[in-house]
Enzyme design. Structure first.
Site, mmCIF file in Angstrom:
data_model
loop_
_atom_site.group_PDB
_atom_site.id
_atom_site.type_symbol
_atom_site.label_atom_id
_atom_site.label_comp_id
_atom_site.label_asym_id
_atom_site.label_seq_id
_atom_site.Cartn_x
_atom_site.Cartn_y
_atom_site.Cartn_z
ATOM 1 N N SER A 32 67.772 -22.604 85.800
ATOM 2 C CA SER A 32 66.695 -23.223 86.553
ATOM 3 C C SER A 32 65.956 -24.270 85.704
ATOM 4 C CB SER A 32 65.751 -22.132 87.071
ATOM 5 O OG SER A 32 64.792 -22.628 87.951
ATOM 6 N N ASP A 44 71.204 -36.002 79.575
ATOM 7 C CA ASP A 44 71.495 -37.227 80.316
ATOM 8 C C ASP A 44 70.849 -38.457 79.689
ATOM 9 O OD1 ASP A 44 72.973 -35.812 82.113
ATOM 10 O OD2 ASP A 44 71.619 -36.058 83.810
ATOM 11 N N LYS A 65 71.973 -22.726 87.974
ATOM 12 C CA LYS A 65 71.073 -22.545 89.117
ATOM 13 C C LYS A 65 70.391 -23.877 89.395
ATOM 14 C CE LYS A 65 67.144 -19.891 90.879
ATOM 15 N NZ LYS A 65 66.167 -20.993 91.040
#
Length: 543
Positions: free
Chosen positions: A293, A304, A318
């Site tokens: 999460s 990223d 998740k």
């Protein structure tokens, strides 16, 4: 065609295009109304005709839980009487004395470990103290939950204990004023060496980003030149706090995460809005299969944006967002309302709850169906299966015996005995569990009932059972007897064989009992081979 006719035709076309959506919405509404009416009809008929008194509360609660379980594990109903536990789950906060207890059948409650600075610790409660009564009620017949519930209560209220002290055996009355207990999300922050700062974060409740900022700056003032953010085992929490933590390490205005869903306001992008504390320092993020999460939001964004090197093993996967909605009679619905996406556009959700196998089990998204995305510097990352580390470092594997000793409570029980017989231990940096102490552990463990079979012996026992069911056991009796003899190992021999695996767990638990939770983490870091390999990686060397 004149302008009026053109406008009329355009309007007609728009209506025709909208008709399928309207029809679909009407169909959903009709189906919902139909099933609500059927459900009410069944309940009315049962209430009128069923042979016994109808347990309406139990029927409806079971039906609601089963209905929501068919969607995903995170959409749940929370009635008013469960609000306190729900608050504890999402905020790590409760009203109480601040101690972990242990309850064994036929025994009073034991204080297993008080939290540092808690009302329990300040009142002198320590590991091994036996709570005989809580507000005049004997703890002997109580369950662990019943005992815990009696200790909890409104901050400012008083709970009274009758306590048998662990070393003197003295019976004393101890009143303790309950306080708001908040279990910290940042459980440890410190320098691993002269240049490496380390923070272990276990959750994402309100305010954790501010704590992270303060701890990071403290480490920087101590000479930190590279930083390790440990999110292993962190199951997540508030998305806003995840965004705030990302903000600490990337330029202001960077895309942190985006979300998509059907509910109003779910389709949006979240950018960092505060100035960072550092955008250049070499940074490692540690993850494992328990990182989920919000942990994955932070990890995915820093990966990223090419801000950190991610190390460890693949995260949980998740990619769902939950919101809390108020219901009638003071209930609440925690409902999955959307999915989140990292800055490169990937969703890390690893399980497709909308698609199920014939047996009702959910489907994992196979690697072959995942897609490629690009980081800010053009590196390839993938969606649909959690966060894959930049550097994979496998976790240490433990034997079945160690799991049995830990989960079966044998080590916990031994540590209680250890505390009774040792008034103190050295400071945590100097504390080491000695060979002579391990001999005492072996003697203690031999008196305990637990499953000490090896994994191989467990598989053998299962194979032998299946051979018997298939009628093949008799024909292989000699071979089986020889193999069983080779696999047999007495309790003491097996414990000695796995000493190197067992000692770190004992050492950590003992240190925690005397020097609180941070001491236990320092001991854990002493034996953390995965972290040591991460620090040795050439990818994060300091210039």
């Amino acid at each position: 065609m004149n302008r009026k006719m053109t406008k009329t035709a355009s309007a007609a076309a728009a209506i025709l295009l909208a008709l399928p959506a309207v029809a679909q919405a009407q169909s959903r509404s009709f189906k919902l109304g139909q099933w609500v009416e059927i459900e009410n009809s069944i309940i009315r008929e049962l209430n009128n005709s069923y042979v016994d008194t109808l347990p309406v509360d139990r029927i409806y609660r079971a039906a609601i839980d089963e209905m929501l379980a068919g969607l995903d594990p995170y959409t749940i109903y929370v009635p008013e009487e469960e609000q306190e536990d729900f608050t504890m789950m999402i905020s790590n906060t409760y009203g109480g004395i601040g101690a972990v207890i242990r309850k064994m059948v036929g025994e009073p409650v034991y204080i297993n470990e008080p939290y540092a600075g808690s009302p329990a610790a300040r009142s002198g409660l320590q590991c091994g103290d036996r709570i005989l009564e809580i507000d005049g009620v004997s703890t002997l017949p109580l369950s662990s939950k019943e005992s815990s519930d009696r200790m909890k209560g409104k901050p400012g209220s008083t709970v009274r204990f009758k306590v048998e002290k662990v070393r003197t055996g003295e019976i004393v009355e101890i009143p303790i004023v309950r306080e708001k207990i908040h279990l910290p999300d940042i459980e440890y922050a410190g320098m691993l060496d002269a240049e490496t700062g380390y923070i272990y974060q276990s959750g994402f409740t309100e305010g954790v980003a501010e704590t992270m900022k303060a701890k990071f700056l403290e480490l920087k003032n101590k000479g930190m030149k590279r930083f390790v953010l440990d999110l292993r085992g962190n199951g997540g929490g508030l998305m806003a706090e995840a965004v705030n933590i990302i903000s600490l390490f990337v330029p202001k205005g960077s895309l942190a995460v985006s979300s998509r869903g059907r509910a109003p306001g779910m389709n949006r992008e979240m950018h960092t809005v505060t100035e960072p504390v550092d955008t250049e320092m070499p940074m490692i993020v540690m993850i494992d299969g328990g990182s989920a999460s919000s942990s994955e939001i932070v990890t995915g964004a820093l990966q990223d944006l090419d801000r950190a090197t991610v190390m460890g093993v693949r995260s949980y996967g998740k990619g769902l967002i939950q919101s809390v909605r108020p219901l009638s009679y003071n209930g609440q619905l925690k409902v999955t309302t959307g999915k989140y996406y990292t800055p490169s556009g990937r969703c890390v959700q690893a399980i497709d709850y909308a698609r199920r196998n014939d047996d009702g089990s959910v489907q994992h998204i196979p690697d072959s169906l995942t897609s490629e995305f690009k980081t800010a510097h053009g590196r390839t990352v993938r969606d649909g299966g959690g966060i894959t580390p930049d550097v994979t470092i496998d976790l240490r594997k433990y034997s079945r015996l160690v799991y049995s000793l830990v989960l079966g409570g044998v080590i916990d029980s031994y540590v209680l005995e250890y505390v009774k017989n040792h008034d103190s231990i050295p400071a945590v940096d100097d504390f080491h569990y000695e060979d002579a102490d391990f001999e005492e552990f072996i003697a203690f463990a031999k008196t305990q009932e637990f499953d000490y079979r090896s994994s191989a012996k467990t598989l053998f026992d299962q194979m032998k059972k299946e051979l018997e069911e298939d009628g093949l056991k008799e024909g292989l009796s000699e071979e089986l007897a020889a193999l069983e003899k080779g696999l047999e190992m007495d309790k003491e021999r097996f414990i000695r064989l796995k000493k190197d695996e067992i000692v770190p767990f004992i050492e950590e638990e003992i240190a925690t009992r005397y020097w609180y939770q941070e001491a236990g983490i320092k001991i854990r870091l002493r034996y953390d081979e995965q972290l040591k390999k991460a620090l040795a990686s050439p990818l994060i060397k300091v210039d």
